[in-house]
Structures are given as structure tokens and as C-alpha cells.
Write a protein that holds these residues in place. Structure first.
Motif, PDB file in Angstrom:
ATOM      1  N   ASN A  95      -6.749  16.993 -17.468  1.00  0.00           N
ATOM      2  CA  ASN A  95      -5.624  16.880 -16.550  1.00  0.00           C
ATOM      3  C   ASN A  95      -5.178  15.423 -16.542  1.00  0.00           C
ATOM      4  O   ASN A  95      -5.917  14.556 -16.059  1.00  0.00           O
ATOM      5  CB  ASN A  95      -6.062  17.329 -15.149  1.00  0.00           C
ATOM      6  CG  ASN A  95      -4.959  17.244 -14.143  1.00  0.00           C
ATOM      7  OD1 ASN A  95      -4.111  16.361 -14.181  1.00  0.00           O
ATOM      8  ND2 ASN A  95      -4.969  18.181 -13.205  1.00  0.00           N
ATOM      9  N   TYR A 122      -3.082  13.817 -14.743  1.00  0.00           N
ATOM     10  CA  TYR A 122      -2.973  13.239 -13.403  1.00  0.00           C
ATOM     11  C   TYR A 122      -4.349  12.823 -12.886  1.00  0.00           C
ATOM     12  O   TYR A 122      -4.504  11.753 -12.287  1.00  0.00           O
ATOM     13  CB  TYR A 122      -2.320  14.227 -12.440  1.00  0.00           C
ATOM     14  CG  TYR A 122      -0.922  14.628 -12.863  1.00  0.00           C
ATOM     15  CD1 TYR A 122       0.063  13.669 -13.093  1.00  0.00           C
ATOM     16  CD2 TYR A 122      -0.584  15.960 -13.027  1.00  0.00           C
ATOM     17  CE1 TYR A 122       1.346  14.032 -13.478  1.00  0.00           C
ATOM     18  CE2 TYR A 122       0.692  16.342 -13.408  1.00  0.00           C
ATOM     19  CZ  TYR A 122       1.657  15.360 -13.640  1.00  0.00           C
ATOM     20  OH  TYR A 122       2.924  15.724 -14.023  1.00  0.00           O
ATOM     21  N   ARG A 123      -5.334  13.649 -13.138  1.00  0.00           N
ATOM     22  CA  ARG A 123      -6.695  13.294 -12.724  1.00  0.00           C
ATOM     23  C   ARG A 123      -7.198  12.089 -13.513  1.00  0.00           C
ATOM     24  O   ARG A 123      -7.841  11.189 -12.957  1.00  0.00           O
ATOM     25  CB  ARG A 123      -7.637  14.481 -12.892  1.00  0.00           C
ATOM     26  CG  ARG A 123      -9.032  14.172 -12.319  1.00  0.00           C
ATOM     27  CD  ARG A 123      -9.904  15.372 -12.286  1.00  0.00           C
ATOM     28  NE  ARG A 123     -10.597  15.457 -13.569  1.00  0.00           N
ATOM     29  CZ  ARG A 123     -11.279  16.504 -13.972  1.00  0.00           C
ATOM     30  NH1 ARG A 123     -11.342  17.577 -13.222  1.00  0.00           N
ATOM     31  NH2 ARG A 123     -11.900  16.494 -15.112  1.00  0.00           N
ATOM     32  N   TYR A 141      -5.545   9.020 -12.125  1.00  0.00           N
ATOM     33  CA  TYR A 141      -6.137   8.688 -10.828  1.00  0.00           C
ATOM     34  C   TYR A 141      -7.518   8.051 -11.011  1.00  0.00           C
ATOM     35  O   TYR A 141      -7.831   7.036 -10.390  1.00  0.00           O
ATOM     36  CB  TYR A 141      -6.233   9.945  -9.955  1.00  0.00           C
ATOM     37  CG  TYR A 141      -6.912   9.694  -8.636  1.00  0.00           C
ATOM     38  CD1 TYR A 141      -6.241   9.051  -7.607  1.00  0.00           C
ATOM     39  CD2 TYR A 141      -8.233  10.087  -8.425  1.00  0.00           C
ATOM     40  CE1 TYR A 141      -6.860   8.801  -6.396  1.00  0.00           C
ATOM     41  CE2 TYR A 141      -8.857   9.847  -7.216  1.00  0.00           C
ATOM     42  CZ  TYR A 141      -8.174   9.203  -6.208  1.00  0.00           C
ATOM     43  OH  TYR A 141      -8.804   8.954  -5.020  1.00  0.00           O
ATOM     44  N   ASN A 149      -3.300   9.161  -5.100  1.00  0.00           N
ATOM     45  CA  ASN A 149      -3.265  10.396  -5.898  1.00  0.00           C
ATOM     46  C   ASN A 149      -1.838  10.726  -6.329  1.00  0.00           C
ATOM     47  O   ASN A 149      -1.594  11.079  -7.487  1.00  0.00           O
ATOM     48  CB  ASN A 149      -3.903  11.562  -5.134  1.00  0.00           C
ATOM     49  CG  ASN A 149      -3.248  11.799  -3.781  1.00  0.00           C
ATOM     50  OD1 ASN A 149      -2.715  10.874  -3.161  1.00  0.00           O
ATOM     51  ND2 ASN A 149      -3.300  13.021  -3.305  1.00  0.00           N
ATOM     52  N   LEU A 150      -0.873  10.599  -5.440  1.00  0.00           N
ATOM     53  CA  LEU A 150       0.526  10.840  -5.804  1.00  0.00           C
ATOM     54  C   LEU A 150       1.062   9.716  -6.692  1.00  0.00           C
ATOM     55  O   LEU A 150       1.889   9.960  -7.576  1.00  0.00           O
ATOM     56  CB  LEU A 150       1.387  11.001  -4.552  1.00  0.00           C
ATOM     57  CG  LEU A 150       1.087  12.252  -3.724  1.00  0.00           C
ATOM     58  CD1 LEU A 150       1.953  12.297  -2.473  1.00  0.00           C
ATOM     59  CD2 LEU A 150       1.269  13.514  -4.546  1.00  0.00           C
ATOM     60  N   SER A 151       0.596   8.520  -6.459  1.00  0.00           N
ATOM     61  CA  SER A 151       1.012   7.396  -7.303  1.00  0.00           C
ATOM     62  C   SER A 151       0.522   7.576  -8.730  1.00  0.00           C
ATOM     63  O   SER A 151       1.208   7.212  -9.689  1.00  0.00           O
ATOM     64  CB  SER A 151       0.500   6.081  -6.717  1.00  0.00           C
ATOM     65  OG  SER A 151       1.070   5.853  -5.442  1.00  0.00           O
ATOM     66  N   ARG A 201       0.258  10.397 -10.265  1.00  0.00           N
ATOM     67  CA  ARG A 201       1.223  11.341 -10.858  1.00  0.00           C
ATOM     68  C   ARG A 201       2.466  10.594 -11.322  1.00  0.00           C
ATOM     69  O   ARG A 201       3.005  10.873 -12.395  1.00  0.00           O
ATOM     70  CB  ARG A 201       1.598  12.432  -9.859  1.00  0.00           C
ATOM     71  CG  ARG A 201       0.442  13.344  -9.484  1.00  0.00           C
ATOM     72  CD  ARG A 201       0.868  14.424  -8.506  1.00  0.00           C
ATOM     73  NE  ARG A 201       1.592  15.498  -9.172  1.00  0.00           N
ATOM     74  CZ  ARG A 201       1.022  16.500  -9.833  1.00  0.00           C
ATOM     75  NH1 ARG A 201      -0.294  16.548  -9.932  1.00  0.00           N
ATOM     76  NH2 ARG A 201       1.748  17.427 -10.394  1.00  0.00           N
ATOM     77  N   VAL A 226       1.934   8.834 -14.668  1.00  0.00           N
ATOM     78  CA  VAL A 226       2.000   9.752 -15.816  1.00  0.00           C
ATOM     79  C   VAL A 226       3.449  10.164 -16.070  1.00  0.00           C
ATOM     80  O   VAL A 226       3.950  10.089 -17.203  1.00  0.00           O
ATOM     81  CB  VAL A 226       1.114  10.997 -15.586  1.00  0.00           C
ATOM     82  CG1 VAL A 226       1.309  12.015 -16.716  1.00  0.00           C
ATOM     83  CG2 VAL A 226      -0.352  10.591 -15.469  1.00  0.00           C
ATOM     84  N   ASP A 227       4.140  10.589 -15.025  1.00  0.00           N
ATOM     85  CA  ASP A 227       5.507  11.093 -15.180  1.00  0.00           C
ATOM     86  C   ASP A 227       6.460  10.015 -15.699  1.00  0.00           C
ATOM     87  O   ASP A 227       7.416  10.330 -16.411  1.00  0.00           O
ATOM     88  CB  ASP A 227       6.020  11.658 -13.856  1.00  0.00           C
ATOM     89  CG  ASP A 227       5.263  12.918 -13.438  1.00  0.00           C
ATOM     90  OD1 ASP A 227       4.556  13.519 -14.286  1.00  0.00           O
ATOM     91  OD2 ASP A 227       5.356  13.281 -12.244  1.00  0.00           O
TER      92      ASP A 227
END
Length: 194
Positions: free
Chosen positions: A92, A94-95, A98, A127-129, A131, A134-135
Motif C-alpha cells: 500500500n 499510502y502506508r 506514512y 496519515n492524510l498528509s 496520501r 503519494v498523490d
């Protein structure tokens, strides 16, 4: 008994003999314009971490050039550290982002830099940061060729040296997977250059 390591001066201080050594350079960590300007004034290299290539080009490099001009010296080299992970089954991104960057993403100074670069981040929400990293392609994720292409964008933006950091993979999947990713990314980068 006193053992002398080198000639003693008139003041009694022991001096070491001259030793041949490689040159020593001064690197300055740079995230925002004030430190970029300072790096331009005094450093041999400006070192950034998790900085988008457009931000390096449009914000950090002009500030470094201004500082260098003020000091009458050349603009320092730019070294950027980037997190990366090859896209593989059961991973993942995102993981991984993070895991690699959560401590930095909890720092107000890092999230301030990323917000200035246009990312929607906040130090209270690492955690949202992650993401957002990655995005936005700040955490490079994809095939080795796609990652190599992302690294090349930094060269076009004026970065002299990119340090590929696979800490997220190392922490999440272990040493062998991290070395495999690094090897494949560097091979793809060499192939793209030839």
C-alpha cells in the motif's frame, strides 16, 4: 609521561601534523526560502527533503541564487532526498509513505513547506498528509521506470543530486525488499540516461 602527537607551539599547545584528507563541504538543510537564501550565501550544498520539484525550481532555487548573488559566490549544489517504493502486490503506497515520513509530516515546518508547494497537508494529520505525498508524486511510487522518470523531473528542475530513500519499504517489508527496490530503480535510471 606526556606523549606528543605533533610539534608543540610556543604557547604549549600540542598541534597535530598536517594530514591529507578529502575536501570538506558545508551542507545546509533547506525547506523554505529563508534557509535557501542563507544556503546561497554560505553553503557548498543545499539539502532538501520531500520537496516537490516545482517548489525547488520556483521557490528554493531563486532564493538560493539571490543569497549567492548577495555574497558574490556561486549558487550551491542542490541535493534532494526523495522517498520511493516500487509498486508490487500487497503493498500500500499510502502506508509506505506514512511509515517513511510520519515523523516529518508531524512537523509544522515540513507541512508548511508542503503547503507552500500546493499540497493539502497538516501536521496534525500525518496519515492524510502521507496520501497527499503519494498523490502529488512527492513519494515516488510505480514501476522502476516510472520512478526513474519522476527522478528525472528533479534534474530538469535544477536538482544536482537526488538521494533515493526506500525507508518505507525497509521498515514495512524488510531489507531484502528495500535493496531490491533500490537496485531496480537505479538500474531503470541508468537505462533512461543512456
Amino acid at each position: 609521561m606526556r606523549r606528543l602527537l605533533g610539534p608543540e607551539d610556543d604557547d604549549g599547545a600540542v598541534r597535530l601534523p598536517p594530514l591529507a584528507h578529502p575536501g570538506v563541504e558545508t551542507g545546509l538543510g533547506v525547506l523554505r526560502p529563508a534557509l535557501a537564501r542563507a544556503a546561497g550565501q554560505v553553503a557548498d550544498a543545499a539539502i532538501s527533503w520531500m520537496t516537490p520539484h516545482g517548489y525547488v525550481q520556483d521557490t528554493l532555487l531563486p532564493a538560493m541564487a539571490k543569497g549567492a548573488a548577495e555574497a558574490g559566490r556561486p549558487v550551491p549544489r542542490v541535493v534532494t532526498v526523495l522517498h520511493a517504493a516500487v509498486d508490487r502486490p500487497h503493498r500500500n503506497p499510502y502506508r509506505l509513505a506514512y511509515t517513511a515520513a510520519r515523523a516529518h509530516l508531524a512537523g509544522p515546518h515540513y507541512t508548511d513547506m508542503l503547503r507552500r508547494a500546493g499540497l493539502r497537508v497538516h501536521h496534525s494529520r500525518p496519515n492524510l498528509s502521507a496520501r497527499a505525498l503519494v498523490d502529488a508524486g512527492v513519494f515516488l511510487h510505480g514501476t522502476p521506470r516510472e520512478i526513474a522518470a519522476g527522478l528525472a523531473e528533479y534534474g530538469r528542475a535544477g536538482v544536482d543530486e537526488v538521494v533515493v530513500n526506500v525507508a518505507g519499504v525497509y521498515s514495512d517489508r524488510g531489507r531484502e525488499d528495500a535493496v531490491r527496490d533500490l537496485r531496480e530503480i537505479l538500474t531503470a535510471g541508468r537505462e533512461a540516461e543512456s
